[in-house]
Motif scaffolding. Structure first.
Motif, PDB file in Angstrom:
ATOM      1  N   ARG A 224     -44.222  18.423  44.091  1.00  0.00           N
ATOM      2  CA  ARG A 224     -42.873  19.099  44.562  1.00  0.00           C
ATOM      3  C   ARG A 224     -41.647  18.180  44.308  1.00  0.00           C
ATOM      4  NH1 ARG A 224     -40.841  23.951  46.450  1.00  0.00           N
ATOM      5  NH2 ARG A 224     -42.599  24.276  48.249  1.00  0.00           N
ATOM      6  N   VAL A 225     -42.218  16.825  44.498  1.00  0.00           N
ATOM      7  CA  VAL A 225     -41.395  15.692  44.267  1.00  0.00           C
ATOM      8  C   VAL A 225     -40.956  15.243  42.774  1.00  0.00           C
ATOM      9  CG1 VAL A 225     -40.615  13.428  45.015  1.00  0.00           C
ATOM     10  CG2 VAL A 225     -41.779  14.985  46.799  1.00  0.00           C
ATOM     11  N   MET A 226     -42.210  14.887  42.151  1.00  0.00           N
ATOM     12  CA  MET A 226     -41.950  14.412  41.015  1.00  0.00           C
ATOM     13  C   MET A 226     -42.094  15.468  39.731  1.00  0.00           C
ATOM     14  SD  MET A 226     -41.748  11.301  41.534  1.00  0.00           S
ATOM     15  CE  MET A 226     -41.750  10.941  39.447  1.00  0.00           C
ATOM     16  N   GLY A 227     -42.729  16.635  39.923  1.00  0.00           N
ATOM     17  CA  GLY A 227     -42.655  17.331  38.946  1.00  0.00           C
ATOM     18  C   GLY A 227     -44.078  17.560  38.104  1.00  0.00           C
ATOM     19  N   ILE A 228     -44.572  18.524  37.533  1.00  0.00           N
ATOM     20  CA  ILE A 228     -45.866  18.443  36.543  1.00  0.00           C
ATOM     21  C   ILE A 228     -45.304  17.566  35.689  1.00  0.00           C
ATOM     22  CG2 ILE A 228     -47.030  19.880  34.903  1.00  0.00           C
ATOM     23  CD1 ILE A 228     -46.933  22.111  37.087  1.00  0.00           C
ATOM     24  N   MET A 229     -44.129  17.701  34.760  1.00  0.00           N
ATOM     25  CA  MET A 229     -44.140  16.845  33.534  1.00  0.00           C
ATOM     26  C   MET A 229     -43.887  15.369  33.899  1.00  0.00           C
ATOM     27  SD  MET A 229     -44.111  19.328  31.429  1.00  0.00           S
ATOM     28  CE  MET A 229     -43.652  21.179  31.316  1.00  0.00           C
ATOM     29  N   MET A 230     -43.574  14.679  35.121  1.00  0.00           N
ATOM     30  CA  MET A 230     -43.568  13.409  35.158  1.00  0.00           C
ATOM     31  C   MET A 230     -44.704  12.553  36.185  1.00  0.00           C
ATOM     32  SD  MET A 230     -39.415  13.031  35.217  1.00  0.00           S
ATOM     33  CE  MET A 230     -39.197  14.512  36.252  1.00  0.00           C
ATOM     34  N   LEU A 231     -45.374  13.515  36.568  1.00  0.00           N
ATOM     35  CA  LEU A 231     -46.412  13.003  37.434  1.00  0.00           C
ATOM     36  C   LEU A 231     -47.200  11.951  36.903  1.00  0.00           C
ATOM     37  CD1 LEU A 231     -47.121  12.985  40.502  1.00  0.00           C
ATOM     38  CD2 LEU A 231     -48.547  14.926  40.173  1.00  0.00           C
ATOM     39  N   MET A 232     -47.637  12.131  35.657  1.00  0.00           N
ATOM     40  CA  MET A 232     -48.540  11.292  35.084  1.00  0.00           C
ATOM     41  C   MET A 232     -48.030   9.719  34.918  1.00  0.00           C
ATOM     42  SD  MET A 232     -50.479  13.044  31.839  1.00  0.00           S
ATOM     43  CE  MET A 232     -51.251  11.347  31.496  1.00  0.00           C
ATOM     44  N   SER A 233     -46.812   9.488  34.762  1.00  0.00           N
ATOM     45  CA  SER A 233     -46.051   8.471  34.587  1.00  0.00           C
ATOM     46  C   SER A 233     -46.144   7.678  35.967  1.00  0.00           C
ATOM     47  CB  SER A 233     -44.676   8.475  34.269  1.00  0.00           C
ATOM     48  OG  SER A 233     -44.752   9.165  32.777  1.00  0.00           O
ATOM     49  N   MET A 234     -45.825   8.531  37.000  1.00  0.00           N
ATOM     50  CA  MET A 234     -45.996   7.971  38.600  1.00  0.00           C
ATOM     51  C   MET A 234     -47.347   7.417  38.895  1.00  0.00           C
ATOM     52  SD  MET A 234     -43.555   7.420  40.644  1.00  0.00           S
ATOM     53  CE  MET A 234     -43.279   6.775  42.502  1.00  0.00           C
TER      54      MET A 234
ATOM     55  N   SER B  17     -48.532   0.571  45.502  1.00  0.00           N
ATOM     56  CA  SER B  17     -47.660   1.468  46.663  1.00  0.00           C
ATOM     57  C   SER B  17     -46.423   0.859  46.949  1.00  0.00           C
ATOM     58  CB  SER B  17     -48.799   1.514  47.792  1.00  0.00           C
ATOM     59  OG  SER B  17     -49.988   2.198  47.347  1.00  0.00           O
ATOM     60  N   VAL B  18     -46.348  -0.347  47.011  1.00  0.00           N
ATOM     61  CA  VAL B  18     -45.067  -1.067  47.236  1.00  0.00           C
ATOM     62  C   VAL B  18     -44.080  -0.758  46.180  1.00  0.00           C
ATOM     63  CG1 VAL B  18     -44.023  -3.290  47.899  1.00  0.00           C
ATOM     64  CG2 VAL B  18     -46.093  -2.667  49.110  1.00  0.00           C
ATOM     65  N   LEU B  19     -44.534  -0.987  44.792  1.00  0.00           N
ATOM     66  CA  LEU B  19     -43.681  -0.858  43.791  1.00  0.00           C
ATOM     67  C   LEU B  19     -43.310   0.505  43.757  1.00  0.00           C
ATOM     68  CD1 LEU B  19     -42.335  -1.803  41.406  1.00  0.00           C
ATOM     69  CD2 LEU B  19     -44.271  -1.587  40.115  1.00  0.00           C
ATOM     70  N   SER B  20     -44.139   1.639  43.813  1.00  0.00           N
ATOM     71  CA  SER B  20     -43.618   2.898  44.026  1.00  0.00           C
ATOM     72  C   SER B  20     -42.665   3.145  44.967  1.00  0.00           C
ATOM     73  CB  SER B  20     -44.901   3.709  44.120  1.00  0.00           C
ATOM     74  OG  SER B  20     -46.005   3.660  43.089  1.00  0.00           O
ATOM     75  N   ILE B  21     -42.708   2.651  46.083  1.00  0.00           N
ATOM     76  CA  ILE B  21     -41.841   2.978  47.325  1.00  0.00           C
ATOM     77  C   ILE B  21     -40.495   2.366  46.994  1.00  0.00           C
ATOM     78  CG2 ILE B  21     -41.177   2.326  49.640  1.00  0.00           C
ATOM     79  CD1 ILE B  21     -44.274   2.346  50.110  1.00  0.00           C
ATOM     80  N   LEU B  22     -40.419   1.020  46.547  1.00  0.00           N
ATOM     81  CA  LEU B  22     -39.100   0.302  46.059  1.00  0.00           C
ATOM     82  C   LEU B  22     -38.348   1.309  44.741  1.00  0.00           C
ATOM     83  CD1 LEU B  22     -40.147  -3.349  45.869  1.00  0.00           C
ATOM     84  CD2 LEU B  22     -38.831  -2.052  47.698  1.00  0.00           C
ATOM     85  N   SER B  23     -39.166   1.798  43.912  1.00  0.00           N
ATOM     86  CA  SER B  23     -38.619   2.414  42.946  1.00  0.00           C
ATOM     87  C   SER B  23     -38.165   3.708  43.344  1.00  0.00           C
ATOM     88  CB  SER B  23     -39.568   2.483  41.829  1.00  0.00           C
ATOM     89  OG  SER B  23     -40.700   3.567  42.157  1.00  0.00           O
TER      90      SER B  23
ATOM     91  N   LEU C 163     -25.106   8.634  41.302  1.00  0.00           N
ATOM     92  CA  LEU C 163     -24.911   9.147  39.821  1.00  0.00           C
ATOM     93  C   LEU C 163     -25.031  10.441  39.707  1.00  0.00           C
ATOM     94  CD1 LEU C 163     -26.495   5.847  38.303  1.00  0.00           C
ATOM     95  CD2 LEU C 163     -24.141   6.326  39.042  1.00  0.00           C
ATOM     96  N   ASN C 164     -25.602  11.118  40.646  1.00  0.00           N
ATOM     97  CA  ASN C 164     -26.068  12.540  40.711  1.00  0.00           C
ATOM     98  C   ASN C 164     -26.730  12.558  39.475  1.00  0.00           C
ATOM     99  OD1 ASN C 164     -25.526  15.405  41.023  1.00  0.00           O
ATOM    100  ND2 ASN C 164     -24.056  15.628  39.646  1.00  0.00           N
ATOM    101  N   LEU C 165     -27.990  12.214  39.674  1.00  0.00           N
ATOM    102  CA  LEU C 165     -29.257  12.249  38.668  1.00  0.00           C
ATOM    103  C   LEU C 165     -30.418  12.681  39.341  1.00  0.00           C
ATOM    104  CD1 LEU C 165     -28.456   9.097  36.794  1.00  0.00           C
ATOM    105  CD2 LEU C 165     -28.033  11.242  35.859  1.00  0.00           C
ATOM    106  N   PRO C 166     -31.337  13.184  38.624  1.00  0.00           N
ATOM    107  CA  PRO C 166     -32.737  13.816  39.183  1.00  0.00           C
ATOM    108  C   PRO C 166     -33.313  12.644  39.669  1.00  0.00           C
ATOM    109  CG  PRO C 166     -32.403  14.927  37.047  1.00  0.00           C
ATOM    110  CD  PRO C 166     -31.275  13.659  37.224  1.00  0.00           C
ATOM    111  N   THR C 167     -33.967  12.570  40.844  1.00  0.00           N
ATOM    112  CA  THR C 167     -34.502  11.290  41.410  1.00  0.00           C
ATOM    113  C   THR C 167     -35.974  11.178  40.786  1.00  0.00           C
ATOM    114  OG1 THR C 167     -33.949  12.180  43.659  1.00  0.00           O
ATOM    115  CG2 THR C 167     -35.503  10.502  43.774  1.00  0.00           C
ATOM    116  N   GLY C 168     -36.658  12.167  40.574  1.00  0.00           N
ATOM    117  CA  GLY C 168     -38.029  11.887  39.632  1.00  0.00           C
ATOM    118  C   GLY C 168     -37.994  11.299  38.363  1.00  0.00           C
ATOM    119  N   ALA C 169     -36.970  11.703  37.475  1.00  0.00           N
ATOM    120  CA  ALA C 169     -36.683  11.066  36.078  1.00  0.00           C
ATOM    121  C   ALA C 169     -36.141   9.868  36.115  1.00  0.00           C
ATOM    122  CB  ALA C 169     -35.808  11.809  35.517  1.00  0.00           C
ATOM    123  N   PHE C 170     -35.001   9.638  37.245  1.00  0.00           N
ATOM    124  CA  PHE C 170     -34.533   8.250  37.642  1.00  0.00           C
ATOM    125  C   PHE C 170     -35.570   7.237  37.999  1.00  0.00           C
ATOM    126  CE2 PHE C 170     -30.832   6.015  39.532  1.00  0.00           C
ATOM    127  CZ  PHE C 170     -30.784   5.263  38.496  1.00  0.00           C
ATOM    128  N   SER C 171     -36.644   7.638  38.850  1.00  0.00           N
ATOM    129  CA  SER C 171     -37.826   6.711  39.199  1.00  0.00           C
ATOM    130  C   SER C 171     -38.514   6.465  38.353  1.00  0.00           C
ATOM    131  CB  SER C 171     -38.415   7.389  40.485  1.00  0.00           C
ATOM    132  OG  SER C 171     -39.628   6.639  40.710  1.00  0.00           O
TER     133      SER C 171
END
Length: 272
Positions: free
Chosen positions: A189-199, A222-228, A239-247
């Motif tokens: 729900r947060v990252m999306g199917i298309m970008m979850l592998m990168s996360m 985990s800490v790096l994921s939280i900060l990003s 900047l009005n950008l998608p959070t998942g893609a920006f992360s």
């Protein structure tokens, strides 16, 4: 600080925090067990469950979780018996899941407004129930990893030695796969199917440049994921950008800089 007055931003911040912890923990086991493509197959095969849920007018997340667990266990069983190559089984599950999802979505009458949120992530659609499920998953995962740390370490790095110690490797592998599948679906729900592998891979790859200690990998990723995630959430608000893609973009930049820094330091040490 005025953005904290908005309830949607508070929900989003909590979702980013919990998802970052979940993917940091899951991704560490995915990377060390070299299950990146299995995780990708599970992620995309969950789309079959999403399509079925939309078609039946019921919870897409529940059906996605069932589809992910069945596909993950299916690949695990097929690869364990050695009758089919693992990469072939993953490719079949990956394509089949997407195909079934597309068919059910096509047959669903009317418009499915929540579909894009599952494909690409939409942090603004996070509900209280989503937060409760993510929070429960993280709250159960952390003590479970601490309690079963040594058996999971053996299963991940040296399953043959684990068998000689009387460890039920198959049971642990099944439990680990189910845990990974549940965490993946809850993070969609947060990252999306298309970008979850990168996360699930970029934070671990970055931390792994500086340490091979598994505990440090778990905590560091985990800490790096939280900060990003937090930086991406604030940046997307400004900047009005998608959070998942920006992360993902931020994590990629951090990895490139870390890789370059490590390469330069190694060259300097070699010259000395």
């Amino acid at each position: 600080m005025s953005i904290l007055e908005y309830s949607f931003f508070t929900y989003s911040a909590l979702a980013v925090l919990l998802t970052a912890i979940a993917t940091g923990l899951i991704g560490s086991y995915v990377v060390v067990r070299r299950m990146v493509f299995i995780a990708g197959g599970v992620t995309h095969s969950s789309f079959a469950g999403l399509g079925l849920g939309f078609f039946l007018g019921q919870s897409p997340l529940l059906y996605a979780m069932i589809a992910a667990i069945l596909s993950g266990l299916g690949v695990e069983v097929v690869a364990d018996r050695g009758k089919v190559r693992e990469d072939s089984a993953i490719a079949a599950v990956w394509s089949l899941g997407m195909a079934i999802g597309v068919l059910f979505t096509f047959m669903t009458p009317g418009y499915t407004p929540g579909l894009n949120a599952f494909l690409f992530g939409n942090i603004l659609l996070i509900s209280r129930l989503d937060l409760i499920m993510l929070g429960t998953f993280v709250a159960v995962s952390i003590p479970a990893i601490m309690y079963f740390y040594n058996p999971l370490l053996l299963v991940s790095f040296d399953p043959e030695y684990g068998r000689t110690r009387g460890l039920n490797v198959r049971l642990y592998r099944v439990a680990l796969m189910v845990w990974i599948c549940i965490g993946i679906v809850l993070s969609i729900r947060v990252m999306g199917i298309m970008m979850l592998m990168s996360m699930l891979t970029l934070p671990q790859m970055t931390i792994n440049l500086f340490t091979s200690n598994f505990k440090k990998l778990l905590i560091g990723s985990s800490v790096l994921s939280i900060l990003s995630g937090i930086c991406a959430l604030i940046g997307s608000y400004v900047l009005n950008l998608p959070t998942g893609a920006f992360s993902i973009l931020l994590l990629t930049i951090v990895f490139v800089v870390a890789k370059g820094t490590r390469t330069l330091s190694q060259r300097r040490l070699a010259q000395q």
